[in-house]
Design a protein around this motif. Structure first.
Motif, PDB file in Angstrom:
ATOM      1  N   GLY A 180      24.602  10.276 -31.214  1.00 47.41           N
ATOM      2  CA  GLY A 180      24.351   9.850 -29.906  1.00 47.41           C
ATOM      3  C   GLY A 180      24.540   8.839 -30.023  1.00 47.41           C
ATOM      4  O   GLY A 180      24.492   8.172 -31.013  1.00 47.41           O
ATOM      5  N   ARG A 181      24.807   8.543 -28.150  1.00 47.78           N
ATOM      6  CA  ARG A 181      24.420   6.885 -28.613  1.00 47.78           C
ATOM      7  C   ARG A 181      23.331   6.225 -26.912  1.00 47.78           C
ATOM      8  O   ARG A 181      23.965   7.303 -26.024  1.00 47.78           O
ATOM      9  CB  ARG A 181      25.837   6.621 -27.988  1.00 47.78           C
ATOM     10  CG  ARG A 181      26.071   4.719 -27.541  1.00 47.78           C
ATOM     11  CD  ARG A 181      27.702   4.396 -27.451  1.00 47.78           C
ATOM     12  NE  ARG A 181      27.780   5.160 -26.186  1.00 47.78           N
ATOM     13  CZ  ARG A 181      29.648   5.514 -26.006  1.00 47.78           C
ATOM     14  NH1 ARG A 181      30.209   4.405 -26.964  1.00 47.78           N
ATOM     15  NH2 ARG A 181      30.010   6.364 -24.921  1.00 47.78           N
ATOM     16  N   ALA A 182      22.183   5.699 -27.331  1.00 48.33           N
ATOM     17  CA  ALA A 182      21.665   5.133 -26.116  1.00 48.33           C
ATOM     18  C   ALA A 182      22.035   4.783 -24.898  1.00 48.33           C
ATOM     19  O   ALA A 182      22.804   3.600 -25.111  1.00 48.33           O
ATOM     20  CB  ALA A 182      20.748   4.570 -26.655  1.00 48.33           C
ATOM     21  N   ALA A 183      22.463   5.229 -23.388  1.00 46.29           N
ATOM     22  CA  ALA A 183      22.777   4.705 -22.701  1.00 46.29           C
ATOM     23  C   ALA A 183      21.662   4.289 -21.643  1.00 46.29           C
ATOM     24  O   ALA A 183      20.447   3.900 -22.096  1.00 46.29           O
ATOM     25  CB  ALA A 183      23.449   5.841 -21.597  1.00 46.29           C
ATOM     26  N   TRP A 229      25.894  14.956 -22.377  1.00 46.21           N
ATOM     27  CA  TRP A 229      24.616  14.405 -22.535  1.00 46.21           C
ATOM     28  C   TRP A 229      23.158  14.894 -23.077  1.00 46.21           C
ATOM     29  O   TRP A 229      23.161  16.084 -22.258  1.00 46.21           O
ATOM     30  CB  TRP A 229      24.230  13.914 -21.110  1.00 46.21           C
ATOM     31  CG  TRP A 229      25.923  12.324 -20.575  1.00 46.21           C
ATOM     32  CD1 TRP A 229      26.339  13.098 -20.377  1.00 46.21           C
ATOM     33  CD2 TRP A 229      25.397  10.962 -20.829  1.00 46.21           C
ATOM     34  NE1 TRP A 229      27.520  11.934 -19.996  1.00 46.21           N
ATOM     35  CE2 TRP A 229      26.491  10.990 -20.479  1.00 46.21           C
ATOM     36  CE3 TRP A 229      24.145   9.986 -21.499  1.00 46.21           C
ATOM     37  CZ2 TRP A 229      27.022   8.638 -20.244  1.00 46.21           C
ATOM     38  CZ3 TRP A 229      24.359   9.387 -20.975  1.00 46.21           C
ATOM     39  CH2 TRP A 229      25.810   8.796 -20.717  1.00 46.21           C
ATOM     40  N   ILE A 258      19.303   8.986 -33.289  1.00 51.04           N
ATOM     41  CA  ILE A 258      20.491   9.533 -32.037  1.00 51.04           C
ATOM     42  C   ILE A 258      21.372   9.053 -33.049  1.00 51.04           C
ATOM     43  O   ILE A 258      22.500  10.025 -32.508  1.00 51.04           O
ATOM     44  CB  ILE A 258      19.876   8.491 -31.357  1.00 51.04           C
ATOM     45  CG1 ILE A 258      17.479   9.384 -30.634  1.00 51.04           C
ATOM     46  CG2 ILE A 258      20.919   8.568 -29.996  1.00 51.04           C
ATOM     47  CD1 ILE A 258      17.738   8.059 -29.516  1.00 51.04           C
ATOM     48  N   GLN A 259      22.230   8.107 -33.572  1.00 53.38           N
ATOM     49  CA  GLN A 259      22.865   7.690 -34.346  1.00 53.38           C
ATOM     50  C   GLN A 259      23.147   8.382 -34.856  1.00 53.38           C
ATOM     51  O   GLN A 259      24.533   8.545 -35.432  1.00 53.38           O
ATOM     52  CB  GLN A 259      23.491   6.262 -34.228  1.00 53.38           C
ATOM     53  CG  GLN A 259      22.693   5.536 -33.512  1.00 53.38           C
ATOM     54  CD  GLN A 259      22.503   3.880 -33.749  1.00 53.38           C
ATOM     55  OE1 GLN A 259      22.487   3.914 -35.106  1.00 53.38           O
ATOM     56  NE2 GLN A 259      22.165   2.773 -32.891  1.00 53.38           N
ATOM     57  N   LEU A 314      16.575   4.932 -32.300  1.00 56.84           N
ATOM     58  CA  LEU A 314      17.676   5.419 -32.358  1.00 56.84           C
ATOM     59  C   LEU A 314      18.897   5.638 -33.274  1.00 56.84           C
ATOM     60  O   LEU A 314      19.951   6.197 -33.832  1.00 56.84           O
ATOM     61  CB  LEU A 314      18.105   2.917 -32.240  1.00 56.84           C
ATOM     62  CG  LEU A 314      17.763   3.185 -30.689  1.00 56.84           C
ATOM     63  CD1 LEU A 314      17.410   1.896 -30.891  1.00 56.84           C
ATOM     64  CD2 LEU A 314      18.708   3.772 -29.601  1.00 56.84           C
ATOM     65  N   ILE A 343      21.235   9.620 -23.604  1.00 56.11           N
ATOM     66  CA  ILE A 343      21.469   9.753 -24.786  1.00 56.11           C
ATOM     67  C   ILE A 343      22.896  10.776 -24.605  1.00 56.11           C
ATOM     68  O   ILE A 343      23.050  12.214 -23.766  1.00 56.11           O
ATOM     69  CB  ILE A 343      20.957  10.494 -25.283  1.00 56.11           C
ATOM     70  CG1 ILE A 343      19.101   9.664 -25.784  1.00 56.11           C
ATOM     71  CG2 ILE A 343      21.770  10.301 -26.946  1.00 56.11           C
ATOM     72  CD1 ILE A 343      19.747   8.626 -25.898  1.00 56.11           C
ATOM     73  N   GLU A 344      24.173   9.827 -24.926  1.00 59.18           N
ATOM     74  CA  GLU A 344      25.601  10.626 -24.648  1.00 59.18           C
ATOM     75  C   GLU A 344      25.877  11.027 -26.103  1.00 59.18           C
ATOM     76  O   GLU A 344      26.101  10.207 -27.044  1.00 59.18           O
ATOM     77  CB  GLU A 344      25.967   9.184 -24.478  1.00 59.18           C
ATOM     78  CG  GLU A 344      27.635   9.994 -24.075  1.00 59.18           C
ATOM     79  CD  GLU A 344      29.211   8.862 -23.569  1.00 59.18           C
ATOM     80  OE1 GLU A 344      30.051   9.172 -23.367  1.00 59.18           O
ATOM     81  OE2 GLU A 344      28.913   8.000 -23.487  1.00 59.18           O
ATOM     82  N   LYS A 345      27.040  12.264 -26.381  1.00 55.31           N
ATOM     83  CA  LYS A 345      27.229  12.415 -27.601  1.00 55.31           C
ATOM     84  C   LYS A 345      28.812  12.307 -27.514  1.00 55.31           C
ATOM     85  O   LYS A 345      29.707  12.528 -27.086  1.00 55.31           O
ATOM     86  CB  LYS A 345      27.143  13.944 -27.163  1.00 55.31           C
ATOM     87  CG  LYS A 345      27.644  14.789 -28.469  1.00 55.31           C
ATOM     88  CD  LYS A 345      26.322  14.850 -29.347  1.00 55.31           C
ATOM     89  CE  LYS A 345      26.476  15.711 -31.046  1.00 55.31           C
ATOM     90  NZ  LYS A 345      26.433  16.837 -30.384  1.00 55.31           N
ATOM     91  N   ILE A 346      28.802  11.179 -28.747  1.00 54.81           N
ATOM     92  CA  ILE A 346      29.698  10.837 -28.518  1.00 54.81           C
ATOM     93  C   ILE A 346      30.822  10.810 -29.782  1.00 54.81           C
ATOM     94  O   ILE A 346      32.004  10.602 -29.997  1.00 54.81           O
ATOM     95  CB  ILE A 346      29.934   9.121 -29.147  1.00 54.81           C
ATOM     96  CG1 ILE A 346      28.827   8.802 -30.010  1.00 54.81           C
ATOM     97  CG2 ILE A 346      29.036   9.042 -27.147  1.00 54.81           C
ATOM     98  CD1 ILE A 346      28.366   7.120 -30.541  1.00 54.81           C
TER      99      ILE A 346
END
Length: 214
Positions: free
Chosen positions: A166-169, A141, A161-162, A158, A188-191
């Motif tokens: 990343g993905r905003a939580a 994160w 981030i994408q 966004l 921000i989760e790192k996916i």
């Protein structure tokens, strides 16, 4: 590859703009990154001669490269031979969930996992995302402390981030104890992995802004 090693690759590339290939190969070919902490960078060189030469001649170029990457000053320590084992034995861990986990930290470093990164509201979220997300491992994160009115800034960030994996939580708000000052933590989760060319050099970010951001 651990995140400290990824940073070291970028540092070597930056130094290559000022040094000859022969110099880099002679003194840094077998150097390895040990750890990257909030204000220190630790290298290992296998011989005392190389360690002594790097320490005497090349600490400033290494620090300059780190400053370009992070816009922050780092102490650089070079270990050799039996010093590495002693350093690793004495190195403490810093992981979220411990009593030391505060927003005073910029990037988790001593664990070499970069499970989380935290940043104060010192820059636009697009810039913070570019500086932090590439060093967060997938599944970790990135946390940014912002004002409670940061909705529009997050919306603008966004796409960056994408693109950086990343993905905003859902963010959460909190009030500083014994005050009426409220803050919002953007989570921000790192996916997925970040493109290898990021983060860009700080000077380039300053010059180009977000025009060529991911």
């Amino acid at each position: 590859m651990n995140p400290a090693a990824e940073v070291w690759e970028k540092v070597v590339a930056l130094m290559g703009e000022e040094m000859t290939a022969t110099t880099l190969k002679t003194w840094f070919d077998d150097a390895e990154a040990v750890s990257l902490e909030e204000s220190s960078f630790v290298l290992y060189s296998p011989t005392r001669l190389k360690r002594d030469i790097i320490t005497a001649r090349y600490i400033p170029p290494i620090q300059n490269a780190l400053r370009e990457l992070f816009s922050s000053d780092f102490q650089v320590l070079v270990l050799t031979e039996n010093e590495l084992a002693g350093y690793q034995k004495g190195a403490g861990s810093f992981l979220p969930g411990t009593e030391d986990y505060t927003f005073e930290r910029f990037v988790v470093g001593s664990s070499n996992k970069f499970a989380h990164a935290a940043a104060r509201a010192v820059a636009d979220l697009r810039v913070l995302a570019e500086l932090c997300l590439p060093f967060v491992k997938v599944g970790g994160w990135f946390l940014a402390m912002k004002g409670t009115d940061c909705g529009a800034e997050l919306e603008q960030a966004l796409p960056t981030i994408q693109a950086l994996g990343g993905r905003a939580a859902e963010p959460f708000d909190y009030t500083i104890p014994h005050t009426e000052v409220a803050h919002r933590v953007v989570r921000i989760e790192k996916i997925g992995p970040s493109p290898s060319q990021y983060p860009r050099r700080w000077a380039k970010i300053q010059k180009e802004g977000q025009k060529k951001a991911p």
